[in-house]
Design an enzyme around this catalytic site. Sequence first.
Site, mmCIF file in Angstrom:
data_model
loop_
_atom_site.group_PDB
_atom_site.id
_atom_site.type_symbol
_atom_site.label_atom_id
_atom_site.label_comp_id
_atom_site.label_asym_id
_atom_site.label_seq_id
_atom_site.Cartn_x
_atom_site.Cartn_y
_atom_site.Cartn_z
ATOM 1 N N LEU A 22 103.798 12.644 2.251
ATOM 2 C CA LEU A 22 103.458 13.476 3.404
ATOM 3 C C LEU A 22 101.880 13.784 3.233
ATOM 4 O O LEU A 22 100.962 13.445 3.969
ATOM 5 C CB LEU A 22 104.197 14.753 3.078
ATOM 6 C CG LEU A 22 104.026 15.616 4.396
ATOM 7 C CD1 LEU A 22 104.376 14.998 5.583
ATOM 8 C CD2 LEU A 22 104.625 17.073 4.187
ATOM 9 N N CYS A 80 96.065 3.459 2.977
ATOM 10 C CA CYS A 80 95.771 5.128 2.749
ATOM 11 C C CYS A 80 94.577 5.096 2.029
ATOM 12 O O CYS A 80 94.190 4.304 1.210
ATOM 13 C CB CYS A 80 97.045 5.652 1.902
ATOM 14 S SG CYS A 80 98.525 5.440 2.861
ATOM 15 N N CYS A 128 109.654 0.373 -11.268
ATOM 16 C CA CYS A 128 108.784 0.758 -9.965
ATOM 17 C C CYS A 128 108.413 -0.537 -9.528
ATOM 18 O O CYS A 128 107.685 -1.664 -10.145
ATOM 19 C CB CYS A 128 107.476 1.420 -10.383
ATOM 20 S SG CYS A 128 106.515 1.582 -8.839
ATOM 21 N N GLU A 164 102.936 -6.877 -8.832
ATOM 22 C CA GLU A 164 103.049 -5.954 -10.055
ATOM 23 C C GLU A 164 104.090 -5.247 -9.784
ATOM 24 O O GLU A 164 104.445 -4.715 -9.036
ATOM 25 C CB GLU A 164 101.658 -5.139 -10.156
ATOM 26 C CG GLU A 164 100.361 -5.929 -10.678
ATOM 27 C CD GLU A 164 99.119 -5.151 -11.041
ATOM 28 O OE1 GLU A 164 98.372 -5.815 -11.693
ATOM 29 O OE2 GLU A 164 99.016 -4.251 -10.595
ATOM 30 N N CYS A 219 100.344 5.647 -10.198
ATOM 31 C CA CYS A 219 100.526 5.408 -8.498
ATOM 32 C C CYS A 219 99.193 5.184 -8.042
ATOM 33 O O CYS A 219 98.087 5.588 -8.201
ATOM 34 C CB CYS A 219 100.948 6.748 -8.080
ATOM 35 S SG CYS A 219 102.324 7.465 -8.917
ATOM 36 N N CYS A 238 99.135 -4.344 1.129
ATOM 37 C CA CYS A 238 99.761 -3.223 1.928
ATOM 38 C C CYS A 238 98.950 -3.111 3.192
ATOM 39 O O CYS A 238 97.583 -3.084 3.093
ATOM 40 C CB CYS A 238 99.934 -1.949 1.254
ATOM 41 S SG CYS A 238 100.908 -0.645 2.144
ATOM 42 N N CYS A 282 94.532 4.919 -1.898
ATOM 43 C CA CYS A 282 95.232 4.035 -2.650
ATOM 44 C C CYS A 282 94.434 2.784 -2.680
ATOM 45 O O CYS A 282 93.847 2.078 -1.746
ATOM 46 C CB CYS A 282 96.385 3.909 -1.822
ATOM 47 S SG CYS A 282 97.503 2.591 -2.563
ATOM 48 N N GLY A 285 102.923 -1.861 -1.709
ATOM 49 C CA GLY A 285 103.527 -2.213 -0.165
ATOM 50 C C GLY A 285 104.346 -1.078 0.221
ATOM 51 O O GLY A 285 104.467 -0.143 -0.450
ATOM 52 N N GLU A 286 104.774 -1.162 1.626
ATOM 53 C CA GLU A 286 105.325 -0.184 2.295
ATOM 54 C C GLU A 286 106.802 -0.831 2.695
ATOM 55 O O GLU A 286 106.751 -1.460 3.560
ATOM 56 C CB GLU A 286 104.596 0.217 3.726
ATOM 57 C CG GLU A 286 105.302 0.975 4.528
ATOM 58 C CD GLU A 286 105.878 2.389 4.218
ATOM 59 O OE1 GLU A 286 105.255 3.032 3.371
ATOM 60 O OE2 GLU A 286 107.214 2.334 4.394
#
Length: 359
Positions: free
Chosen positions: A221, A120, A109, A96, A339, A116, A123, A165-166
């Site tokens: 963070l 987290c 974005c 996406e 997000c 991922c 997420c 993803g990271e």
Amino acid sequence: MLTRQPTLDLADLERPALEAALEARGHPRFHAGQIFRWIYGRGVVDPSAMTDLSRELRAMLAEACTISTPAIMQREKSIDGTEKFLLRLADGRLVESVFIPDTPSMTFCISTQVGCAMACAFCLTGKMGLVRNLSTAEIVGQVRVLADALHLRDARFNIVLMGMGEPLHNYDETMKALRILADEQGFAMSPRRITLSTVGILPALEKLAREPVMPNLAISLHAPTDVQRGALVPINRKYGVADIVEACKRFPLKRRSRITFEYVMLSGVNDRAEDARRLAKLLAGLKSKVNLIPLNAAAGIPFERPSDETVDRFAETLAEHGLTVSVRKSRGRDIRAACGQLIVEGQKRSAGQQLAVMM
Ligand code: SAH
């Protein structure tokens, strides 16, 4: 036996690699710039339409090359103007990308992985686990597809690597994609218009500090102490808060630029006055700005969004301590484009596989 050279995907090549590939096939290197202008400047992927190339070169491109392009499967528009694109990749995997019309500028974005591995705790993408890395062609391809679909090929837009993803977990392909986006014959994007958001994989962050094409940096963070952050961002157990902040202090910043620290606000978890004071102390002396992101809640996410008053109070405490703060407006929540909400059903992996990729 007849051996054939494998088909070359032009969308995967930086300009120097394309120059070399042309030379190896007996064509002058300078045609790479022309081909780049067709693909990225004008959105043309049919070699026969690349009219300033010789007939031989067009024939070679048509015969031996492809320009892979993600296909739009679905397009949804939020009441706030945000648009979510579901794209299908060559192997059928789905990813996406989101268009945000005004933050305040137009922003794409973009995703860097299918799923991922970071897992987290708040997420949804993290729940998928990592399915696979995206290739350079697939990362830049999202920009090509959105620019065409939205008729923005010649417009100025920003890019945030904040989709699925990271990015630092798919380092090489991501950096190659950024070099293509910045190429003066490509999208000619100023790296200042590109922001890479990361959980802070330390060795990759240090490598990034030495890159020629350097995007703006955003660090996810989310908490000022290792105990709190370790419970939210599993990789913090490997690369802790102090190490990340130290790496940020060493990060070479361009004039007037700052590092963004993203902070997803979770009710009763990291939204207390004490957390704000600790965060301010942690970031003292850093050229930073804090972006508070009130949680986008979803089924399966074991946290709640704090009240607006709590978010405002937290922001005020940070500001009183001298930090620059903004609160991210949630965009596209009605179409699950906000997000942490990007998830593609049917591509989930088991938790076991997820961990295997991460370690
Ligand atoms: N892997 C990268 C980029 C993708 S996520 C990173 O972690 O930075 C982009 C941002 O959205 C991150 O700051 C992430 O923590 C945040 N995010 C994830 N899930 C969220 C949720 N449910 N609500 C609000 N923000 C979320």
